[in-house]
Enzyme design. Sequence first.
Site, PDB file in Angstrom:
ATOM      1  CD  GLU A  36     -17.177   6.951  -4.667  1.00 25.15           C
ATOM      2  OE1 GLU A  36     -17.222   6.403  -5.797  1.00 25.15           O
ATOM      3  OE2 GLU A  36     -16.153   7.501  -4.199  1.00 25.15           O
ATOM      4  CG  LEU A  40     -19.526   5.888   0.894  1.00 30.34           C
ATOM      5  CD1 LEU A  40     -20.261   5.871   2.228  1.00 30.34           C
ATOM      6  CD2 LEU A  40     -18.850   7.233   0.673  1.00 30.34           C
ATOM      7  CB  VAL A  43      -9.903   2.365  -6.757  1.00 31.73           C
ATOM      8  CG1 VAL A  43      -8.908   1.285  -7.175  1.00 31.73           C
ATOM      9  CG2 VAL A  43     -10.682   2.850  -7.977  1.00 31.73           C
ATOM     10  CE  LYS A  53      -1.476  -4.952  -1.479  1.00 33.75           C
ATOM     11  NZ  LYS A  53      -1.683  -4.473  -2.864  1.00 33.75           N
ATOM     12  CB  ILE A 179      -0.226  -4.040 -10.189  1.00 32.44           C
ATOM     13  CG1 ILE A 179      -0.402  -2.763  -9.377  1.00 32.44           C
ATOM     14  CG2 ILE A 179      -1.593  -4.693 -10.429  1.00 32.44           C
ATOM     15  CD1 ILE A 179      -1.239  -1.697 -10.073  1.00 32.44           C
ATOM     16  CD  GLU A 198       8.932  -4.820 -16.886  1.00 35.68           C
ATOM     17  OE1 GLU A 198       9.449  -3.750 -17.270  1.00 35.68           O
ATOM     18  OE2 GLU A 198       7.785  -4.880 -16.394  1.00 35.68           O
ATOM     19  CB  THR A 263      -0.571  -5.070 -14.284  1.00 38.26           C
ATOM     20  OG1 THR A 263       0.572  -5.862 -14.644  1.00 38.26           O
ATOM     21  CG2 THR A 263      -1.715  -5.990 -13.933  1.00 38.26           C
ATOM     22  CG  ASP A 307      -3.986   7.377  -7.214  1.00 38.49           C
ATOM     23  OD1 ASP A 307      -3.258   7.525  -6.218  1.00 38.49           O
ATOM     24  OD2 ASP A 307      -4.516   6.285  -7.511  1.00 38.49           O
ATOM     25  CG  HIS A 439      15.726 -12.900  21.389  1.00 44.88           C
ATOM     26  ND1 HIS A 439      16.333 -13.020  20.149  1.00 44.88           N
ATOM     27  CD2 HIS A 439      15.837 -14.117  21.991  1.00 44.88           C
ATOM     28  CE1 HIS A 439      16.802 -14.250  20.013  1.00 44.88           C
ATOM     29  NE2 HIS A 439      16.509 -14.937  21.114  1.00 44.88           N
TER      30      HIS A 439
END
Length: 466
Positions: A36, A40, A43, A53, A179, A198, A263, A307, A439
């Site tokens: 790395e 560690l 991203v 988040k 994003i 956009e 982004t 990715d 419920h």
Amino acid sequence: MGKLQLVDTLVIGSGPGGYVAALRSSQLGMNTAIVERKQLGGVCTHVGCIPSKALIAESHRHDLFRQFNQAEAAATFRNAQEFKQGVVNKQAGGVHYLLKTAGVTILEGEARLVDEYTVMIQQAGQEQSLSFKNLILATGSRPIELPAFPVGGRILSSTEALSLQEVPSSLVVIGGGYIGVELGQMYAKFGTKVTILEGGAQVLPGFEAELAAPVVKQLKADGIHLVTGAIAEKAEQNADSITLHYSRNQEQHKVTAEYILVTIGRKPNTDGQLGLERIGLPVTNRGLVETDEQCRTVIPHIYAIGDITAGPALAHKASYEAKVAAEAIAGHTSKVDYKVIPLVVFSDPELSSVGVSETEAKAQAIPMVIGKSSFGINGRALALRETEGFVKIVADPTSGIVIGAQIVGVEASTLISELALAIEMGATVEDLAMTIHPHPTLGEVIMEAAENAVNKMMKSKNRQQI
């Protein structure tokens, strides 16, 4: 430094693909090392999934307090940043603990491939070489930079946007994908005046219009100015602001803000010092590495995951591929099956999708029955004051087997897992409808959407018998 001993498996990159690959490799009895170059966890842990988040969750809490005049934006944001960093540190520490206890050798530094079986690791002016029998490339991705908007000063990528220590007074977001929407809405809830540009016809272009509609409604309620069909052209910075020039409908416009956030997507980390070309490993014109169903590249003992391979750049896809690659190296028959890859947007309300959508089914002429149910009449949603949105299930009209599902609404990110499992195991809408859901819970909306699909199938069958 001297040459280290030969390892069975070397993993380059320690994100959600890399560290999972190393763990699985070690669990399968292989001598494993991981390299790395930064921190560690990669991203995802440090400047992606986890910190974003955490801040998004904090922005929701702040927005709630602000409604009752119990919060001051700047102070709360500083606290949110401290909380975020605590979460990041805990996650990173967890990755280190898992690798250490699994017996994985952790190496810090920049990896440079010397040949098909050797890597040189550089750190602080020192070098060490390592030989390997098998290699798993998990080098991840980085934000795409626009030539006219290079990151620096008042132009931010998602990385810098997650590290601001003060709430900006205003922010222009270039790109209305997930994003841009997540971070733009997060800052809007902290009190920033946000504009999202956009280029397409709608924000969240990968989602059906009816699914995006509740999010668009809330974005506007949060005070965000949405501009679609907009092409960003140039920016002018000064000491305390930046002006963005853009075109729309062949007309020129401009907007001034404290920062611009770009982004527009991510770029695979297959260039630079890594040296794929040195060992004869080709990449596509998008910088991706092509792999087979076991994540193996054209060089049989070298694998690629996450990715840097085709498909959505998602942490859970990388982790899934990591296990397949490690098991393939161990001689197992594991192979990838991309039928079920959930996609989640942590917007307000949340969005999630898995399998085939109604739009895709129509485009591919796939027979389907649609079952829908709203959060608007759900007891738990009413109690949470979160009644916006719905669940939509796409199923085969003859067998009732679930082939896709989409959710917009509270906890969509959590609820989609039940539908992902349904698709994975070949469950039918009747299976979902007949499953007793507690419920009052949000999961009952899934049950009711399934019941709606069952009723439609029964009516169709009855009509055919008449």
